[in-house]
Scaffold this motif. Structure first.
Motif, PDB file in Angstrom:
ATOM      1  N   ASP A  28      -0.251  -4.961  -3.173  1.00 19.79           N
ATOM      2  CA  ASP A  28      -0.996  -3.981  -2.387  1.00 19.79           C
ATOM      3  C   ASP A  28      -0.446  -4.036  -0.967  1.00 19.79           C
ATOM      4  O   ASP A  28      -0.665  -5.012  -0.241  1.00 19.79           O
ATOM      5  CB  ASP A  28      -2.489  -4.307  -2.399  1.00 19.79           C
ATOM      6  N   ARG A  30      -1.216  -2.218   1.534  1.00 19.02           N
ATOM      7  CA  ARG A  30      -2.183  -1.970   2.591  1.00 19.02           C
ATOM      8  C   ARG A  30      -2.500  -3.304   3.278  1.00 19.02           C
ATOM      9  O   ARG A  30      -2.322  -4.374   2.694  1.00 19.02           O
ATOM     10  CB  ARG A  30      -3.466  -1.374   2.011  1.00 19.02           C
ATOM     11  N   THR A  31      -2.976  -3.246   4.497  1.00 23.74           N
ATOM     12  CA  THR A  31      -3.341  -4.491   5.167  1.00 23.74           C
ATOM     13  C   THR A  31      -4.651  -5.040   4.597  1.00 23.74           C
ATOM     14  O   THR A  31      -5.459  -4.280   4.042  1.00 23.74           O
ATOM     15  CB  THR A  31      -3.476  -4.268   6.680  1.00 23.74           C
ATOM     16  N   ASP A  33      -7.419  -5.778   5.669  1.00 21.99           N
ATOM     17  CA  ASP A  33      -8.699  -5.288   6.181  1.00 21.99           C
ATOM     18  C   ASP A  33      -9.075  -3.917   5.617  1.00 21.99           C
ATOM     19  O   ASP A  33     -10.126  -3.374   5.969  1.00 21.99           O
ATOM     20  CB  ASP A  33      -8.672  -5.229   7.711  1.00 21.99           C
ATOM     21  N   GLN A  34      -8.236  -3.367   4.745  1.00 24.11           N
ATOM     22  CA  GLN A  34      -8.504  -2.032   4.219  1.00 24.11           C
ATOM     23  C   GLN A  34      -9.490  -2.079   3.043  1.00 24.11           C
ATOM     24  O   GLN A  34      -9.452  -3.009   2.230  1.00 24.11           O
ATOM     25  CB  GLN A  34      -7.206  -1.370   3.759  1.00 24.11           C
ATOM     26  N   TYR A  37      -8.774  -3.338  -0.820  1.00 29.15           N
ATOM     27  CA  TYR A  37      -7.534  -4.124  -0.808  1.00 29.15           C
ATOM     28  C   TYR A  37      -7.511  -5.137  -1.956  1.00 29.15           C
ATOM     29  O   TYR A  37      -8.448  -5.902  -2.154  1.00 29.15           O
ATOM     30  CB  TYR A  37      -7.413  -4.853   0.531  1.00 29.15           C
ATOM     31  N   VAL A  72      -0.295  -9.285   1.036  1.00 29.48           N
ATOM     32  CA  VAL A  72       0.133  -8.067   0.335  1.00 29.48           C
ATOM     33  C   VAL A  72      -0.410  -8.054  -1.096  1.00 29.48           C
ATOM     34  O   VAL A  72       0.173  -7.460  -1.992  1.00 29.48           O
ATOM     35  CB  VAL A  72       1.666  -7.879   0.355  1.00 29.48           C
ATOM     36  N   TRP A 101       0.115  -8.000   8.211  1.00 30.13           N
ATOM     37  CA  TRP A 101      -0.472  -8.317   6.913  1.00 30.13           C
ATOM     38  C   TRP A 101      -0.980  -9.757   6.858  1.00 30.13           C
ATOM     39  O   TRP A 101      -0.895 -10.400   5.818  1.00 30.13           O
ATOM     40  CB  TRP A 101       0.562  -8.087   5.811  1.00 30.13           C
ATOM     41  N   ASP A 257      -0.099  -0.977  -8.489  1.00 31.57           N
ATOM     42  CA  ASP A 257      -0.477  -0.753  -7.096  1.00 31.57           C
ATOM     43  C   ASP A 257      -1.918  -0.267  -7.053  1.00 31.57           C
ATOM     44  O   ASP A 257      -2.200   0.879  -7.428  1.00 31.57           O
ATOM     45  CB  ASP A 257       0.453   0.288  -6.468  1.00 31.57           C
ATOM     46  N   ALA A 259      -3.632   0.773  -4.756  1.00 29.71           N
ATOM     47  CA  ALA A 259      -3.839   1.904  -3.846  1.00 29.71           C
ATOM     48  C   ALA A 259      -3.560   3.239  -4.535  1.00 29.71           C
ATOM     49  O   ALA A 259      -3.867   4.302  -3.977  1.00 29.71           O
ATOM     50  CB  ALA A 259      -2.946   1.762  -2.619  1.00 29.71           C
ATOM     51  N   GLN A 260      -2.967   3.188  -5.752  1.00 31.18           N
ATOM     52  CA  GLN A 260      -2.617   4.398  -6.481  1.00 31.18           C
ATOM     53  C   GLN A 260      -3.537   4.592  -7.680  1.00 31.18           C
ATOM     54  O   GLN A 260      -3.971   3.610  -8.299  1.00 31.18           O
ATOM     55  CB  GLN A 260      -1.162   4.323  -6.969  1.00 31.18           C
TER      56      GLN A 260
END
Length: 304
Positions: A28, A30-31, A33-34, A37, A72, A101, A257, A259-260
């Motif tokens: 992932d 994204r950082t 804190d997202q 995550y 990550v 990150w 992923d 995020a997807q």
């Protein structure tokens, strides 16, 4: 006895064949804190990624190194579930990626606490998974090492000295990799326990030579992402220059992923065997040299 520590327990050299030293099963970018995550249903990851593992098993690949570290989206529980479902060993790292990150707890931890955390994951296990970390994965900024990244690196060096675990760093520029080596050596860590990840991104081949001359591993990990003729030229140049004893090759592909939607579409780990190795053979690279690159080198790099 040297062994690589995997999700399915330690593996000796005589238990392994070809090894992929830089891939991702789950990541992932994204950082931390997202929202959302590193969150995913384990069964969904298994369903998407086990076919990718089965494909390389059929090619004769015997082990894959997971390069997703802290920051990550490292999920040792997911790596373990995929590994068990595919009956295939995966090597999981401890450590953390670069800024931004880096989660707050690592930013606030002392060098001693970071060292002990890495040693614990390398010798006792990651979280409650029972999986021993097999190596240490870090990173450094493209334009220089930040004070926080240097603190993590010093802690990693001390953890490596205590455990003999190799440290791999996502480092784009050769001069920064050399600065990392300086820090490692100042802490008593041998350059032989350092992998300069993404070495292909450093266009000055002279710096590839310097890294190897100092004892480090270099890694060309864009197989299947760059044209084969480019990879063949790079590998042959390195071998002809005497760098083959310290060269690793892999794809840096995958992965689920979160995020997807549905984890996205993973990119397979099959190009090395399907395309690059035959191209290297046609170009005149010997079977012995290919075994060195795909079997002996990655074992020696990651074993402890």
């Amino acid at each position: 006895m040297k062994q690589i520590y995997t999700t399915l327990g330690p593996r000796r050299r005589d238990e392994l064949g070809m090894i992929l030293p830089h891939e991702h099963v789950f990541a992932d970018l994204r950082t931390p804190d997202q929202p959302g995550y590193a969150e995913a249903e384990i069964d969904a990851v298994v369903a998407l990624m086990v076919p990718q593992i089965e494909a390389i098993k059929r090619q004769g690949i015997t082990l894959l190194v997971e390069c997703t570290t802290g920051g990550v989206g490292r999920r040792a529980d997911i790596d373990l579930a995929v590994s068990k479902a595919a009956d295939f060993p995966i090597v999981v790292p401890t450590g953390n990626y670069r800024e931004p990150w880096i989660p707050a707890w690592i930013s606030e931890a002392s060098e001693g606490d970071l060292e002990q955390w890495m040693v614990s994951e390398l010798t006792e296990g990651i979280e409650d998974t029972g999986v021993l970390a097999g190596w240490i994965k870090l990173s450094a900024g493209d334009d220089g090492i930040s004070p926080l990244e240097a603190r993590i690196l010093r802690a990693a060096a001390r953890a490596s000295v205590r455990t003999n675990a190799v440290i791999g760093s996502h480092t784009i520029r050769g001069r920064i990799a050399l600065e990392q080596l300086d820090i490692l050596q100042s802490e008593g860590c041998s350059p032989e326990r350092f992998i300069s990840i993404h070495t292909q991104e450093e266009k000055d081949f002279g710096l590839h030579r310097v890294l190897v001359d100092r004892g480090a591993w270099i890694e060309y990990d864009h197989v299947g992402r760059a044209p084969d003729d480019e990879l063949v030229s790079m590998v042959m140049r390195a071998v002809d220059a005497g760098l083959g004893e310290h060269l690793l090759i892999s794809h840096d592909l995958g992965w689920y992923d979160p995020a997807q939607p549905g984890g996205g579409t993973p990119r397979p780990y099959t190009h090395l065997v399907d395309s690059l190795l035959p191209s290297l053979k046609i170009a005149g690279v010997s079977e012995e040299a290919i075994r060195k690159l795909t079997e002996a080198n990655p074992f020696e790099a990651f074993a402890r």
